[in-house]
Write a protein that holds these residues in place. Structure first.
Motif, PDB file in Angstrom:
ATOM      1  N   GLU A 173      45.495  72.812   9.052  1.00 21.72           N
ATOM      2  CA  GLU A 173      43.830  73.053   9.565  1.00 21.72           C
ATOM      3  C   GLU A 173      43.959  73.449  11.122  1.00 21.72           C
ATOM      4  OE1 GLU A 173      41.333  69.393   7.707  1.00 21.72           O
ATOM      5  OE2 GLU A 173      42.854  68.822   9.297  1.00 21.72           O
ATOM      6  N   PHE A 174      44.927  73.073  12.013  1.00 22.23           N
ATOM      7  CA  PHE A 174      44.856  73.523  13.186  1.00 22.23           C
ATOM      8  C   PHE A 174      45.327  75.139  13.346  1.00 22.23           C
ATOM      9  CE2 PHE A 174      47.461  74.342  17.186  1.00 22.23           C
ATOM     10  CZ  PHE A 174      46.772  74.111  18.124  1.00 22.23           C
ATOM     11  N   TRP A 175      46.244  75.442  12.622  1.00 20.73           N
ATOM     12  CA  TRP A 175      46.622  76.952  12.986  1.00 20.73           C
ATOM     13  C   TRP A 175      45.632  77.876  12.100  1.00 20.73           C
ATOM     14  CZ3 TRP A 175      49.914  78.265  16.492  1.00 20.73           C
ATOM     15  CH2 TRP A 175      50.391  77.085  17.041  1.00 20.73           C
ATOM     16  N   MET A 176      44.934  77.227  11.012  1.00 17.91           N
ATOM     17  CA  MET A 176      43.969  78.101  10.439  1.00 17.91           C
ATOM     18  C   MET A 176      42.877  78.093  11.405  1.00 17.91           C
ATOM     19  SD  MET A 176      44.845  78.861   7.333  1.00 17.91           S
ATOM     20  CE  MET A 176      43.301  79.819   7.178  1.00 17.91           C
ATOM     21  N   ARG A 177      42.441  77.230  12.083  1.00 19.03           N
ATOM     22  CA  ARG A 177      41.207  77.443  13.027  1.00 19.03           C
ATOM     23  C   ARG A 177      41.668  78.328  14.284  1.00 19.03           C
ATOM     24  NH1 ARG A 177      40.823  71.776  12.389  1.00 19.03           N
ATOM     25  NH2 ARG A 177      39.037  71.074  11.112  1.00 19.03           N
TER      26      ARG A 177
END
Length: 419
Positions: free
Chosen positions: A189-193
């Motif tokens: 999720e972090f790198w998608m954001r």
């Protein structure tokens, strides 16, 4: 079709960051080998994100519109499949600001970016595993790994914990542990954001739990429904392509067929090759594969047995004629050579770029990207493989539009025409 619509139009370019380009705009602390040195399993060349950013116009100029980056997270290996921290950019590569600037510029040039996710295993330097080495059974992370005895034999050839292919430097996560699952999902999720467009998943079959990847997909797609999730699967991929895990796989079934047919002294017949092609691209499955001929794990085209211009030309043309997204391994368009790992991970000789661009393969790649970008039939068309003795045709049809790649052999070398 459960894969994102943009992937059928994508042409990927795979980058091995340590060997792609080292920009003087970023100075990492440390000592690196001279650019152009012989690659080994241990030496570091110091390629960085600023160097990749500097070459984005070159990549876009190839007709490519997507980039797949081998791991960029903090690690103590040149390939970075030994992750120390999944939330930090490796300091040899640059900073988070460098990453943000790279993604922003890539998107401005209409280049999508996917990252390599190594979620089956980490490194001995990963904080939670290091805690086990220091605290033993008293570590709060004792359930994060598969430990078989104490103290940990982390620096012997007989590790007493599960690790990837029994390499003690690569401890395997216990993905049945809720804390581990939550940690890894939060990485996705972090790198998608942060703005990436998807994930290439390293050895996902070794996390033998469909529910893990189903939840990973839900979490990633919640951030960006158009994210592309592609798995490194070398064998039959059907299990992961039911619409609830991956959008596609790296098409090693296709690659193996091409290698055996064109570069292994024709070890399979034309009829068998056509059969393998049909198996690699079954009708109606709904996925969107990443088609490849080379990667950081394979011998480069120019160093294959029986390599010839005619065989390389046909192999690349076949890849661009197939459904799914073609993927060019960095430097392949420049005719770079390279044997088995680590020789296939040489640094790009940018000082010789004008000379290398005169290589036949560079012009061919430009022609093929233009052909695919201009013809929707190669991206959306129905596939038909027609075998006729030692000759065969690949036919793509979209409405009234048809394109055919007709192949035959003359004096043991392939000839073909596009009609």
């Amino acid at each position: 079709m459960f894969a994102p619509a943009w992937v059928k139009d994508a042409i990927f370019y795979q980058i091995f960051p340590d060997r792609f380009c080292r920009s003087e705009r970023y100075h990492a602390v440390g000592k690196f080998v001279e650019w152009g040195s012989k690659p080994t399993r241990e030496n570091m060349f110091g390629g960085n994100l600023a160097g990749i950013e500097d070459k984005l116009e070159y990549i876009a100029g190839l007709g490519v519109n997507a980039i797949y980056l081998c791991p960029i997270f903090k690690s103590n290996s040149n390939h970075r499949y030994h992750t120390v921290d999944y939330f930090e950019i490796d300091p040899v590569l640059g900073t988070m600001e460098d990453f943000d600037r790279l993604v922003k510029k890539a998107h401005k040039l209409k280049l999508r970016v996917i990252l390599d996710g190594v979620f089956n295993h980490c490194s001995r330097g990963f904080f939670q595993f290091n805690s086990l080495m220091e605290l033993g059974q008293n570590s709060p992370y004792v359930d994060w790994f598969h430990v078989k005895g104490w103290p940990l034999n982390a620096y012997t050839d007989k590790p007493n914990y599960e690790c990837w292919w029994n390499f003690p430097a690569l401890p395997k996560f216990n993905t049945n542990c809720p804390d581990v699952r939550e940690y890894l999902f939060s990485v996705g999720e972090f790198w998608m954001r942060r703005g990436i467009d998807g994930w290439r998943l390293d050895v996902p079959n070794e996390i033998n739990d469909d529910s893990f990847w189903q939840e990973f997909r839900r979490r990633v797609k919640k951030v960006n429904p158009d994210a592309y999730i592609v798995g490194e699967i070398w064998d039959a991929p059907e299990r992961w392509l039911q619409g609830d895990q991956f959008d596609g796989v790296m098409n090693y079934v296709f690659r193996k067929a091409v290698m055996q047919y064109l570069f292994d002294e024709n070890s399979i017949s034309t009829e068998e090759f056509c059969k393998r092609l049909r198996e690699a691209f079954p009708e109606g499955r709904g996925d969107m594969p990443m088609n490849l001929l080379g990667s950081h794990d394979t011998t480069r085209l120019k160093s294959q047995p029986c390599a010839s211009w005619e065989r390389i030309r046909l192999a690349l043309t076949l890849m661009f004629f197939m459904p799914g997204a073609p993927c060019i391994y960095y430097g392949e368009e420049l005719g770079m050579k390279g044997g088995k790992d680590p020789d296939n991970r040489r640094s790009v000789p940018w000082s010789k770029l004008p000379e290398m661009q005169r290589e036949l393969v560079y012009g061919l790649v430009k022609e093929l990207t233009e052909l695919r970008n201009k013809n929707a039939v190669l991206r959306d068309g129905k596939l038909e493989i027609v075998c006729d003795g030692d000759s065969f045709s690949v036919v793509r049809t979209l409405g009234r539009k048809k394109m055919t790649l007709a192949v035959s052999f003359t004096e043991d070398q392939p000839t073909f025409e596009i009609k």
